[in-house]
Design a protein around this motif. Sequence first.
Motif, PDB file in Angstrom:
ATOM      1  N   ASP A 267      51.445  20.453  -0.986  1.00  0.00           N
ATOM      2  CA  ASP A 267      51.888  21.806  -1.300  1.00  0.00           C
ATOM      3  C   ASP A 267      50.729  22.789  -1.121  1.00  0.00           C
ATOM      4  N   TRP A 268      49.547  22.419  -1.649  1.00  0.00           N
ATOM      5  CA  TRP A 268      48.372  23.280  -1.478  1.00  0.00           C
ATOM      6  C   TRP A 268      47.939  23.313  -0.018  1.00  0.00           C
ATOM      7  N   PHE A 269      47.950  22.162   0.658  1.00  0.00           N
ATOM      8  CA  PHE A 269      47.524  22.085   2.055  1.00  0.00           C
ATOM      9  C   PHE A 269      48.363  23.010   2.933  1.00  0.00           C
ATOM     10  N   LEU A 270      49.676  23.008   2.728  1.00  0.00           N
ATOM     11  CA  LEU A 270      50.562  23.880   3.505  1.00  0.00           C
ATOM     12  C   LEU A 270      50.289  25.353   3.211  1.00  0.00           C
ATOM     13  N   ASP A 271      50.062  25.678   1.935  1.00  0.00           N
ATOM     14  CA  ASP A 271      49.729  27.056   1.583  1.00  0.00           C
ATOM     15  C   ASP A 271      48.439  27.486   2.270  1.00  0.00           C
ATOM     16  N   CYS A 272      47.433  26.606   2.224  1.00  0.00           N
ATOM     17  CA  CYS A 272      46.135  26.907   2.834  1.00  0.00           C
ATOM     18  C   CYS A 272      46.281  27.082   4.348  1.00  0.00           C
ATOM     19  N   LEU A 273      47.056  26.216   4.972  1.00  0.00           N
ATOM     20  CA  LEU A 273      47.287  26.315   6.411  1.00  0.00           C
ATOM     21  C   LEU A 273      48.009  27.612   6.755  1.00  0.00           C
ATOM     22  N   GLY A 274      48.983  27.986   5.939  1.00  0.00           N
ATOM     23  CA  GLY A 274      49.698  29.242   6.172  1.00  0.00           C
ATOM     24  C   GLY A 274      48.761  30.434   6.124  1.00  0.00           C
ATOM     25  N   ARG A 275      47.842  30.426   5.165  1.00  0.00           N
ATOM     26  CA  ARG A 275      46.868  31.526   5.068  1.00  0.00           C
ATOM     27  C   ARG A 275      45.893  31.500   6.247  1.00  0.00           C
ATOM     28  N   ALA A 276      45.571  30.310   6.734  1.00  0.00           N
ATOM     29  CA  ALA A 276      44.689  30.207   7.907  1.00  0.00           C
ATOM     30  C   ALA A 276      45.341  30.854   9.123  1.00  0.00           C
ATOM     31  N   ILE A 277      46.634  30.629   9.289  1.00  0.00           N
ATOM     32  CA  ILE A 277      47.349  31.222  10.426  1.00  0.00           C
ATOM     33  C   ILE A 277      47.468  32.734  10.256  1.00  0.00           C
TER      34      ILE A 277
END
Length: 379
Positions: A267-277
């Motif tokens: 859940d955190w990894f996906l959030d972090c990836l979304g912010r990276a994009i």
Amino acid sequence: MWIHQRQGWPNVSWNQENLSIKLASVRHQQGRLLGRMGALGFQVSMEAALQTLTADVVTTSDIEGERLNPHDVRSSIARRLGIQTAGMIETTNENVEGIVDVMLDATQNYQMPLTEERLYGWHAALFPTGRSGMRPIMVGAWRPPSAGPMQVVSGPIGREIIHFEVPEATRLKNEMTRFVTWFEEKESIDQVIKAGIAHLIFVTIHPFEDGNGRIARAIADMALARSDQTTSRFYSMSSQIAAERKAYYFYLEQQQRSGLDVTAWLDWFLDCLGRAIQNANVLLDAVFSKAAYWSHANKNSLNKRQKLIISRMLEDFKGFMRTSKYATMAKCSPDTALRDIYDLISCGLLVQNPDGGRNTSYRLATLEELSKTESFSNL
């Protein structure tokens, strides 16, 4: 009890339904970003990829406390990708060359299988002298029992925070054989989810004496490149992890103390990836502005010194340009620097700031100012 001590490890599980909305959102963001880049010219796309890879290499090393010169990194990547860029220098720093080799192999050759030998090669590239700092380590092989118990820590020396303890060295051969086999399995796991799980499992196993964090992020980038189906990188997960370092270690430690359900970590990894994009769009805006500036600059006959200075000022230059700074950066005399500056002012590429005398300084012209200069010259 750590996660790797749980019965059933490394067969982790997650709640797909709870993650489905975030995964769909990330996939949508990836598609939009790649679509946006596909509509641009080759030169702009390559510059964006160069910027992203440079940020990736610099930040993945910075997380481990190793500071690399961004200009050395940029030049090394540009040379390997065959990109001609102003101010490019011949890099001789082995630490730069090693991490660049690893990151480019992971992303440019993402379709090649991940093997134990490939991981050994990445590790050897990171530590060409066989030492981590002043300490000799086993290079290009799993950490030996003689290395003793290992812990994952963060923070400065003397104030380290212990996040978890890693498996004993005697378990590594079986652990890594299972890991590389799982990573290459053609099961139905989405590659974005696989990137998050692979990062977690590799960091947990911690197979090398040092460099595990950098290699874990390279493996995640490899899975993300597979998810994008392109060698071009336009977003940097390492940069986002560096920006969210405290949260990264918090969720990593929390997962180590939990069971085999890794939903919270993903859940955190996906959030972090979304912010990276999302943040990639900010970088791309800067790339567009830079490309527009060079479009104006290349209409003038600039020498190598002037191209070098403009390139530096368009990157991460802090403050304003002064004659003394110009002379130092371009390795020329103050008189030559001043002549170059006056030429750039006459071209409309540089603007002198209001303060004069000893405080005389210069800045890059804005795109609006450049447009006005060009309109005036066409009258």
